[in-house]
Design an enzyme around this catalytic site. Structure first.
Site, short mmCIF file in Angstrom:
data_model
loop_
_atom_site.label_atom_id
_atom_site.label_comp_id
_atom_site.label_asym_id
_atom_site.label_seq_id
_atom_site.Cartn_x
_atom_site.Cartn_y
_atom_site.Cartn_z
N HIS A 1 29.37 13.61 32.23
CA HIS A 1 28.20 14.46 31.95
C HIS A 1 28.43 15.87 32.48
O HIS A 1 28.18 16.86 31.78
CB HIS A 1 26.95 13.89 32.61
CG HIS A 1 26.52 12.56 32.09
ND1 HIS A 1 25.45 11.87 32.61
CD2 HIS A 1 27.01 11.78 31.09
CE1 HIS A 1 25.31 10.73 31.96
NE2 HIS A 1 26.24 10.65 31.04
N TYR B 1 28.54 19.35 30.26
CA TYR B 1 27.66 20.52 30.45
C TYR B 1 28.48 21.76 30.78
O TYR B 1 28.18 22.86 30.30
CB TYR B 1 26.64 20.26 31.55
CG TYR B 1 25.59 19.24 31.17
CD1 TYR B 1 24.83 19.40 30.00
CD2 TYR B 1 25.35 18.12 31.95
CE1 TYR B 1 23.86 18.47 29.64
CE2 TYR B 1 24.38 17.18 31.59
CZ TYR B 1 23.64 17.37 30.44
OH TYR B 1 22.69 16.46 30.08
#
EC number: 1.17.4.1
Length: 319
Positions: free
Chosen positions: A104, A108
């Site tokens: 994750h 990002y």
């Protein structure tokens, strides 16, 4: 002493499985593994260039919060939960969760790197915990719980609030962009990540149910309402969703709705008793159990890890 925290000399070996519900949750997580290379963000730049300055500002700040927050979750797992919890099945889940949180964070960071060309602005966004007061406030709250002397049960609730409440409004705002047909790479990664975080939140609720001495309802409500007020301020004052054309009052209600769902899952009465104001979020995988396996969100599931016919699997194998 909680049984799941009691010293366990058998913690180095997985079989025989003692906690089948926890093990099944680990296998669910394993089945939904993905990598950033599977997300095509090449088409996002065209959409990015068409966004208004307000829309760009909003997305950059949301991504900056997300890029830092997964690292905070991982620090808690590494420094506290993985050490405290002695049952192997939960350690398997936490270990896998750490790998997923890294993915994750990479996702990002890659999105920021792709959309933002100015190196100074990039550094500002990558260091949001220091540079942005609105992000710092959320990060400080989460970090406070890593080092808190509170019980495992209380800290479990706090990090369920981080993953279930602190992320919820930002997920909804990105799904709002999907509704408008914008940024396919960002919105697809958001789908995968929100599903993962929903599962992590469900896992916290499952671990809570294994506690013999859980925190009181009053304590749980206090932690959750605290998280709600911080998240509401983040998305209606510090980084108002009206920047992307969303209604701030509806966002406040949505955050309450998510909090109610979390506290219900923990076995307590709802706090706010509100309905979901965002129809487009009804079928979104913010609840980890929202049928990723039935719907195959994003048409992605690790092949062969779990049967497509049903998700029940047995360990009654003849060796």
């Amino acid at each position: 002493m909680e049984p799941i925290l009691a010293k366990n000399p058998n913690r180095f070996v997985i079989f025989p499985i003692q906690y089948h519900d926890i093990w099944n949750m680990y296998k669910k997580a394993e089945a939904s593994f993905w990598t950033v290379e599977e997300v095509d963000i090449s088409k996002d730049i065209n959409d990015w260039n068409k966004l208004t300055p307000d829309e760009k500002y909003f997305i950059k700040h949301v991504l900056a919060f997300f890029a830092a927050s997964d690292g905070i979750v991982n620090e808690n797992l590494a420094e506290r939960f993985c050490i405290e919890v002695q049952i192997t099945e939960a350690r398997c889940f936490y270990g896998f969760q750490m790998a997923i949180e890294n993915i994750h964070s990479e996702m990002y960071s890659l999105l920021i790197d792709t959309y933002v060309k100015d190196s100074n602005e990039k550094n500002y966004l990558f260091n949001a915990i220091e540079t942005m007061p609105c992000v710092k406030k959320k990060a400080d709250w989460a970090q406070k719980w890593i080092h808190d002397s509170a019980s495992y049960g209380e800290r479990l609730i706090a990090f369920a609030a981080v993953e279930g409440i602190f992320f919820s409004g930002s997920f909804a705002s990105i799904f709002w962009l999907k509704k408008r047909g914008l940024m396919p790479g960002l919105t697809f990664s958001n789908e995968l990540i929100s599903r993962d975080e929903g599962l992590h939140c469900d896992f916290a609720c499952l671990m809570f149910k294994h506690l013999l001495y859980p925190p009181s309802e009053e304590t749980v409500r206090s932690i959750i309402t605290d998280a709600v007020s911080i998240e509401q301020e983040f998305l209606t004052v510090a980084l108002p969703v009206k920047l992307i054309g969303m209604n701030c009052e509806m966002m406040k209600t949505y955050i309450k709705f998510v909090a109610d769902r979390l506290i219900s899952e923990l076995g307590f009465k709802k706090i706010y008793n509100v309905t979901n104001p965002f129809d487009f979020m009804e079928n979104i995988s913010l609840e980890g159990k929202t049928n990723f396996f039935e719907k195959r969100v994003g048409e992605y599931q690790k092949m062969g890890v779990m049967s497509q016919e049903d998700n029940h699997f047995s360990l009654d194998v003849d060796f």
